[in-house]
Each structure stands twice: as structure tokens, then as C-alpha cells.
Write a protein that holds these residues in place. Structure first.
Motif, short mmCIF file in Angstrom:
data_model
loop_
_atom_site.label_atom_id
_atom_site.label_comp_id
_atom_site.label_asym_id
_atom_site.label_seq_id
_atom_site.Cartn_x
_atom_site.Cartn_y
_atom_site.Cartn_z
N GLU A 58 63.59 72.67 64.40
CA GLU A 58 64.01 71.27 64.51
C GLU A 58 63.62 70.67 65.84
O GLU A 58 63.45 69.46 65.95
N VAL A 59 63.49 71.48 66.89
CA VAL A 59 63.13 70.99 68.21
C VAL A 59 61.75 71.55 68.56
O VAL A 59 61.53 72.76 68.49
N VAL A 60 60.83 70.63 68.90
CA VAL A 60 59.45 71.01 69.22
C VAL A 60 58.98 70.26 70.47
O VAL A 60 59.64 69.32 70.91
N PRO A 82 65.58 59.50 67.40
CA PRO A 82 66.94 58.95 67.45
C PRO A 82 68.05 59.99 67.55
O PRO A 82 69.14 59.67 68.04
N ILE A 83 67.81 61.24 67.13
CA ILE A 83 68.86 62.26 67.23
C ILE A 83 68.61 63.24 68.37
O ILE A 83 69.25 64.29 68.44
N ALA A 84 67.71 62.88 69.26
CA ALA A 84 67.37 63.76 70.39
C ALA A 84 68.55 63.93 71.33
O ALA A 84 69.37 63.03 71.49
N GLU A 85 68.60 65.10 71.92
CA GLU A 85 69.57 65.39 72.97
C GLU A 85 68.77 65.65 74.25
O GLU A 85 67.87 66.49 74.25
N HIS A 86 69.06 64.91 75.29
CA HIS A 86 68.41 65.11 76.59
C HIS A 86 66.90 64.88 76.53
O HIS A 86 66.14 65.60 77.17
N GLY A 87 66.45 63.91 75.72
CA GLY A 87 65.04 63.53 75.69
C GLY A 87 64.12 64.44 74.92
O GLY A 87 62.90 64.27 74.97
N GLU A 88 64.64 65.38 74.17
CA GLU A 88 63.80 66.32 73.42
C GLU A 88 63.19 65.65 72.18
O GLU A 88 63.58 64.55 71.79
N LEU A 91 63.50 66.92 65.33
CA LEU A 91 63.12 66.46 64.01
C LEU A 91 64.36 66.30 63.13
O LEU A 91 65.43 66.82 63.44
N ALA A 92 64.21 65.61 62.01
CA ALA A 92 65.34 65.33 61.11
C ALA A 92 65.91 66.60 60.49
O ALA A 92 67.10 66.66 60.20
N SER A 93 65.07 67.60 60.30
CA SER A 93 65.49 68.90 59.77
C SER A 93 64.40 69.91 60.13
O SER A 93 63.37 69.55 60.70
#
Length: 125
Positions: A58-60, A82-88, A91-93
Motif C-alpha cells: 500500500e505504501v510505495v 489523500p490517505i497519506a500519512e506524513h507525506g508518503e 495507495l487505496a489498497s
């Protein structure tokens, strides 16, 4: 394996990894589709279905090219979603990593919702 993603204001080249899903995508080209954006991510439908491969994430990193099974689409984040945490780049899933954009990611900022997208093999007209 290298492919080109082109739109009215630009293009990028993507180097694909040697994975089952990347090979299926490569063999399915060329393809025309329509861009959609979600924060600093562009995604567009492709003419194939594939289940997530082992290691789907989910995070790349920015510029990672992913296959999003739920949307049957390629997703290319180049900054926070839009669902990023700390600028990461979140992805949606979970998505299968297929490769990376070569060169400058800033070009992706010129893609707009609804832009026509052509995905082709590098060297193909």
C-alpha cells in the motif's frame, strides 16, 4: 521491458520488472485509456485482470508503477495521496509493484482527469 505512457502534454518511460503481472501488461499493449487523478497519483484502466502478487504493498516510493487489482488499473503515485500519512505515497489498497518511471516525475503533474492516455511499447509509433 520498457513501456511509454503518453498524454497530450507529455510522456514518461517506465521500466517494468520481470514479474508475471508486468509480463501480462507488456503483452497486452498498446492500449488507449483515460486518466484519473487522486491527490498526487494518476491511475488508468488497463485491459487485463490479475490477482495481487506476493509482496503487494500500500505504501510505495514516488514513481513506482503499480497494478491496482480492485480498479484493474495502473497507479503511479508521484507524491502524497489523500490517505497519506506524513507525506508518503499511500495507495487505496495493496497493489502489485510492476516497475518505475524513468526520469523526471514532475511530468506526471501535467496529467488531468479525463486526459487520453496511450500506453505502448517503447519504440512503437
Amino acid at each position: 521491458m520498457r513501456i511509454r505512457v503518453a498524454w497530450p502534454r507529455g510522456q514518461v518511460v517506465v521500466r517494468l520488472a520481470d514479474t508475471p503481472t508486468a509480463r501480462r501488461l507488456y503483452k497486452s499493449l498498446p492500449h488507449r485509456t483515460t486518466a484519473q487523478t487522486w491527490g498526487e497519483e494518476v491511475y488508468f484502466e488497463v485491459p487485463m485482470r490479475a490477482e495481487p502478487e506476493p509482496g503487494a504493498r500500500e505504501v510505495v516510493e514516488p514513481g513506482t508503477v503499480c497494478y491496482w487489482p480492485e480498479g484493474r488499473a495502473l497507479a503511479i503515485p508521484y507524491g502524497p495521496t489523500p490517505i497519506a500519512e506524513h507525506g508518503e505515497c499511500r495507495l487505496a489498497s495493496a497493489c502489485t509493484v510492476l516497475g518505475r518511471v524513468e526520469g523526471h516525475l514532475e511530468r506526471l503533474r501535467t496529467i488531468r482527469d479525463g486526459d487520453p492516455i496511450r500506453i505502448s511499447l517503447v519504440g512503437e509509433a
